[in-house]
Enzyme design. Structure first.
Site, PDB file in Angstrom:
ATOM      1  N   LYS A 146       0.840  -1.212   0.000  1.00  0.00           N
ATOM      2  CA  LYS A 146       0.000   0.000   0.000  1.00  0.00           C
ATOM      3  C   LYS A 146       0.873   1.259   0.000  1.00  0.00           C
ATOM      4  O   LYS A 146       0.660   2.157  -0.814  1.00  0.00           O
ATOM      5  CB  LYS A 146      -0.920  -0.040   1.228  1.00  0.00           C
ATOM      6  CG  LYS A 146      -1.876   1.128   1.319  1.00  0.00           C
ATOM      7  CD  LYS A 146      -3.136   0.765   2.071  1.00  0.00           C
ATOM      8  CE  LYS A 146      -2.969   0.805   3.582  1.00  0.00           C
ATOM      9  NZ  LYS A 146      -2.956   2.180   4.121  1.00  0.00           N
TER      10      LYS A 146
ATOM     11  N   ARG B  64       3.036   5.945  -3.233  1.00  0.00           N
ATOM     12  CA  ARG B  64       4.211   6.742  -3.622  1.00  0.00           C
ATOM     13  C   ARG B  64       4.507   6.603  -5.114  1.00  0.00           C
ATOM     14  O   ARG B  64       4.925   7.559  -5.760  1.00  0.00           O
ATOM     15  CB  ARG B  64       5.426   6.299  -2.798  1.00  0.00           C
ATOM     16  CG  ARG B  64       5.334   6.809  -1.350  1.00  0.00           C
ATOM     17  CD  ARG B  64       6.128   5.944  -0.416  1.00  0.00           C
ATOM     18  NE  ARG B  64       6.222   6.469   0.931  1.00  0.00           N
ATOM     19  CZ  ARG B  64       5.279   6.328   1.873  1.00  0.00           C
ATOM     20  NH1 ARG B  64       4.151   5.704   1.594  1.00  0.00           N
ATOM     21  NH2 ARG B  64       5.451   6.838   3.079  1.00  0.00           N
TER      22      ARG B  64
ATOM     23  N   ARG C  37      -8.334  12.679  12.441  1.00  0.00           N
ATOM     24  CA  ARG C  37      -6.911  12.360  12.688  1.00  0.00           C
ATOM     25  C   ARG C  37      -6.057  13.629  12.640  1.00  0.00           C
ATOM     26  O   ARG C  37      -6.388  14.586  11.932  1.00  0.00           O
ATOM     27  CB  ARG C  37      -6.428  11.319  11.659  1.00  0.00           C
ATOM     28  CG  ARG C  37      -7.112   9.976  11.888  1.00  0.00           C
ATOM     29  CD  ARG C  37      -6.728   8.945  10.867  1.00  0.00           C
ATOM     30  NE  ARG C  37      -5.327   8.602  10.920  1.00  0.00           N
ATOM     31  CZ  ARG C  37      -4.747   7.767  10.062  1.00  0.00           C
ATOM     32  NH1 ARG C  37      -5.449   7.209   9.101  1.00  0.00           N
ATOM     33  NH2 ARG C  37      -3.473   7.495  10.171  1.00  0.00           N
TER      34      ARG C  37
ATOM     35  N   SER D  21       7.122   9.663  11.917  1.00  0.00           N
ATOM     36  CA  SER D  21       6.026   9.386  10.982  1.00  0.00           C
ATOM     37  C   SER D  21       6.510   9.489   9.554  1.00  0.00           C
ATOM     38  O   SER D  21       6.992  10.540   9.112  1.00  0.00           O
ATOM     39  CB  SER D  21       4.885  10.386  11.202  1.00  0.00           C
ATOM     40  OG  SER D  21       4.050  10.402  10.067  1.00  0.00           O
TER      41      SER D  21
ATOM     42  N   GLN E 152       4.597   9.404   7.015  1.00  0.00           N
ATOM     43  CA  GLN E 152       3.678  10.248   6.247  1.00  0.00           C
ATOM     44  C   GLN E 152       4.096  11.712   6.336  1.00  0.00           C
ATOM     45  O   GLN E 152       4.095  12.434   5.340  1.00  0.00           O
ATOM     46  CB  GLN E 152       2.248  10.049   6.749  1.00  0.00           C
ATOM     47  CG  GLN E 152       1.719   8.651   6.429  1.00  0.00           C
ATOM     48  CD  GLN E 152       0.303   8.422   6.899  1.00  0.00           C
ATOM     49  OE1 GLN E 152      -0.278   9.230   7.605  1.00  0.00           O
ATOM     50  NE2 GLN E 152      -0.264   7.293   6.512  1.00  0.00           N
TER      51      GLN E 152
ATOM     52  N   ASP F 141       2.137  -0.786  12.123  1.00  0.00           N
ATOM     53  CA  ASP F 141       0.930  -1.345  11.489  1.00  0.00           C
ATOM     54  C   ASP F 141       0.728  -2.820  11.831  1.00  0.00           C
ATOM     55  O   ASP F 141      -0.350  -3.370  11.611  1.00  0.00           O
ATOM     56  CB  ASP F 141       1.009  -1.184   9.959  1.00  0.00           C
ATOM     57  CG  ASP F 141       0.820   0.271   9.537  1.00  0.00           C
ATOM     58  OD1 ASP F 141       0.380   1.081  10.376  1.00  0.00           O
ATOM     59  OD2 ASP F 141       1.116   0.590   8.377  1.00  0.00           O
TER      60      ASP F 141
ATOM     61  N   ARG G  68      -6.471   2.215  18.055  1.00  0.00           N
ATOM     62  CA  ARG G  68      -6.160   0.779  17.969  1.00  0.00           C
ATOM     63  C   ARG G  68      -5.859   0.161  19.325  1.00  0.00           C
ATOM     64  O   ARG G  68      -6.062  -1.037  19.511  1.00  0.00           O
ATOM     65  CB  ARG G  68      -4.989   0.528  16.997  1.00  0.00           C
ATOM     66  CG  ARG G  68      -5.437   0.690  15.559  1.00  0.00           C
ATOM     67  CD  ARG G  68      -4.390   0.277  14.551  1.00  0.00           C
ATOM     68  NE  ARG G  68      -4.972   0.401  13.216  1.00  0.00           N
ATOM     69  CZ  ARG G  68      -4.294   0.588  12.103  1.00  0.00           C
ATOM     70  NH1 ARG G  68      -2.975   0.678  12.139  1.00  0.00           N
ATOM     71  NH2 ARG G  68      -4.920   0.682  10.945  1.00  0.00           N
TER      72      ARG G  68
HETATM   73  C1  S3P Z   1       2.351   4.971   6.216  1.00  0.00           C
HETATM   74  C2  S3P Z   1       2.967   5.366   7.365  1.00  0.00           C
HETATM   75  C3  S3P Z   1       2.498   4.987   8.699  1.00  0.00           C
HETATM   76  C4  S3P Z   1       1.536   3.815   8.636  1.00  0.00           C
HETATM   77  C5  S3P Z   1       0.516   3.963   7.555  1.00  0.00           C
HETATM   78  C6  S3P Z   1       1.181   4.098   6.208  1.00  0.00           C
HETATM   79  C7  S3P Z   1       2.907   5.456   4.936  1.00  0.00           C
HETATM   80  O1  S3P Z   1       1.846   6.077   9.295  1.00  0.00           O
HETATM   81  O2  S3P Z   1       0.899   3.634   9.876  1.00  0.00           O
HETATM   82  O3  S3P Z   1      -0.333   2.837   7.536  1.00  0.00           O
HETATM   83  O4  S3P Z   1       2.515   4.948   3.860  1.00  0.00           O
HETATM   84  O5  S3P Z   1       3.741   6.362   4.967  1.00  0.00           O
HETATM   85  P1  S3P Z   1       2.670   7.226  10.053  1.00  0.00           P
HETATM   86  O6  S3P Z   1       3.720   7.653   9.132  1.00  0.00           O
HETATM   87  O7  S3P Z   1       1.716   8.345  10.318  1.00  0.00           O
HETATM   88  O8  S3P Z   1       3.170   6.574  11.300  1.00  0.00           O
END
Ligand code: S3P
Length: 428
Positions: free
Chosen positions: A19, A24, A119, A165, A167, A313, A344
């Site tokens: 995913k 990306r 969130r 993080s 993300q 995750d 969670r």
């Molecule tokens: C992800 C980063 C993680 C993960 C999410 C997917 C990503 O989140 O929990 O399912 O694709 O960069 P965080 O970066 O907020 O921890």
């Protein structure tokens, strides 16, 4: 969904594409000036949200069989959308696309479902504003919907991010591609590095090493074709199912084993799991392997909280494994779990308790006293609209004589369409 108990699980199970890498691959390809073919793309709801958003920005994307072709339009080739950009349940979409739109010369509005709009988004709004972006969010810039006014020149920055993080880091790396100078990002712990690896594969001037990433914005990126490896986070459900059911043996091919994602395999192996990693290779700058798993007797071990971001995750499914291990498992430093698709910590605690697991919750973690003879009692379970909770409950309930009923399992489509078809095909 009604789940029946299982005796064993066997066979070669096809695991869909990763995913994180799928998101990306589409976003970064759109930023190049090339036509990029992406094989084994994950056609789950989250990744389709990313494709829909890119299409609204006038990126041409063709879907054929298991592949997509993205026609990149260059760094400044996006067009103003004539509607809200809807991201559904996808945190990766909203946070990475915000980085992309921060420097665009037009206005955009991003919104998602009720979970996304609860969130935390201040974690991207604040650093993007420091770079000069005009980005706003609901409730004093804390939550989506987000409004990005665009048209601002972004400045390269040095960031010390308080939360590990991927993300947030990826949002800033993408924004940094659109400004002058060197952006430096450090985080309190290692987080997944797929963005860095793909940018490097596309030729960006980028350095990264664990908790630190640095990108030189002068560098252009050039799109190249991508094969998306199988998602280790999805593979995790079948790995644990195989470990906890007797006489089981499964093989999973072409799975991404990036070190920033596969730490839970090491934890399981240290617990005594018979997991064999074979045929290791590198595909488009990502390590990939085949994974073979045999039923195993598991023993609880200490879990160091510094590794939590690398198993973030997988914690729900790891909780399934430790419920059937000998000894007590304590997970701490995992407060981030309360900000995922659901809370969670509370979701695992409340649903596992219904099945009879000896479990307690703390503000930043969980304690489980495992039992090698554990058999869950029949229960009606809730997913909280969270795919990883639904799949973890489904795997744990396989151990029960009467199985379980899980409400609201449609959320599994956000990451693993056909999860139940594969489970039913391979369990006996
Ligand atoms: C992800 C980063 C993680 C993960 C999410 C997917 C990503 O989140 O929990 O399912 O694709 O960069 P965080 O970066 O907020 O921890």
């Amino acid at each position: 969904m009604e789940i029946k108990g299982a005796e064993k699980i066997t066979g070669t199970i096809e695991i869909p594409g990763d995913k994180s890498i799928s998101h990306r691959s589409a976003i970064l390809s759109a930023m190049t000036s090339q036509k990029v073919i992406i094989k084994n793309f994950l056609f789950s709801e989250d990744c389709l949200s990313t494709l829909e958003v890119l299409k609204k920005l006038q990126i041409k994307i063709i879907i054929e069989n298991q592949s997509i072709t993205v026609y990149g339009r260059g760094m400044d080739g996006l067009s103003e959308p004539d509607d809200i950009l809807y991201v559904g349940n996808s945190g990766t979409t909203i946070r990475l696309i915000s980085g992309l739109l921060a420097a665009a010369p037009f206005m955009s509005v991003l919104s998602g479902d009720s979970s996304i709009n609860r969130r935390p988004m201040d974690r991207i709004i604040e650093p993007l504003r420091q770079m000069g972006a005009a980005i706003y969010g609901r409730d004093n810039n804390r939550f989506a919907p987000l409004v990005i006014l665009g048209g601002k020149k972004l400045m390269a920055k040095q960031f010390n991010i308080s939360v590990a993080s991927a993300q947030v880091k990826s949002c800033l790396l993408i924004a940094a591609l659109n400004c002058k100078g060197t952006t430096k990002i450090s985080q309190p712990a290692v987080s997944r590095d797929h963005t860095e690896r793909m940018l490097q594969y596309f030729g960006a001037d980028i350095k990264f090493d664990g908790q630190y990433s640095e990108i030189n914005s002068g560098s252009r990126i050039r799109g190249k074709d991508i094969f998306v490896p199988g998602d280790i986070s999805s593979a995790a459900y079948f790995i644990v199912a195989c470990l906890i059911l007797d006489d089981s043996h499964v093989t999973l091919r072409d799975i991404g084993i990036n070190q920033t994602r596969s730490y839970f395999l090491k934890i399981l192996m240290d617990m005594g799991a018979d997991i064999r990693i074979k045929n290791k290779r590198i595909l488009n700058n990502e390590p990939v392997a085949d994974i073979e798993v045999f039923s195993s007797k598991l023993q609880a071990i200490p879990i160091d909280k510094k590794n939590v971001p690398n198993i973030i995750d997988e914690i729900p499914i790891l909780c399934v494994a430790v419920s059937k291990a000998r000894g007590k498992t304590v997970i701490t430093g995992a407060g981030e779990l309360r900000h995922k698709e659901s809370d969670r910590i509370n979701a695992i605690y409340s649903q596992f308790l219904k099945m009879g697991v000896d479990i307690s919750q703390e503000p930043d973690g969980l304690t489980i006293k495992g039992d090698p003879d554990f058999r869950p009692s029949y229960a009606r379970l809730k997913s909280f609209g969270d795919h990883r909770i639904a799949m973890s409950c489904a795997i744990l309930s396989l151990l029960g004589k009467q199985g379980a009923v899980i409400d609201d399992t449609g959320c599994i489509n956000t990451s693993f369409p056909n999860f139940f078809d594969k489970l039913n095909k391979h369990k006996r």
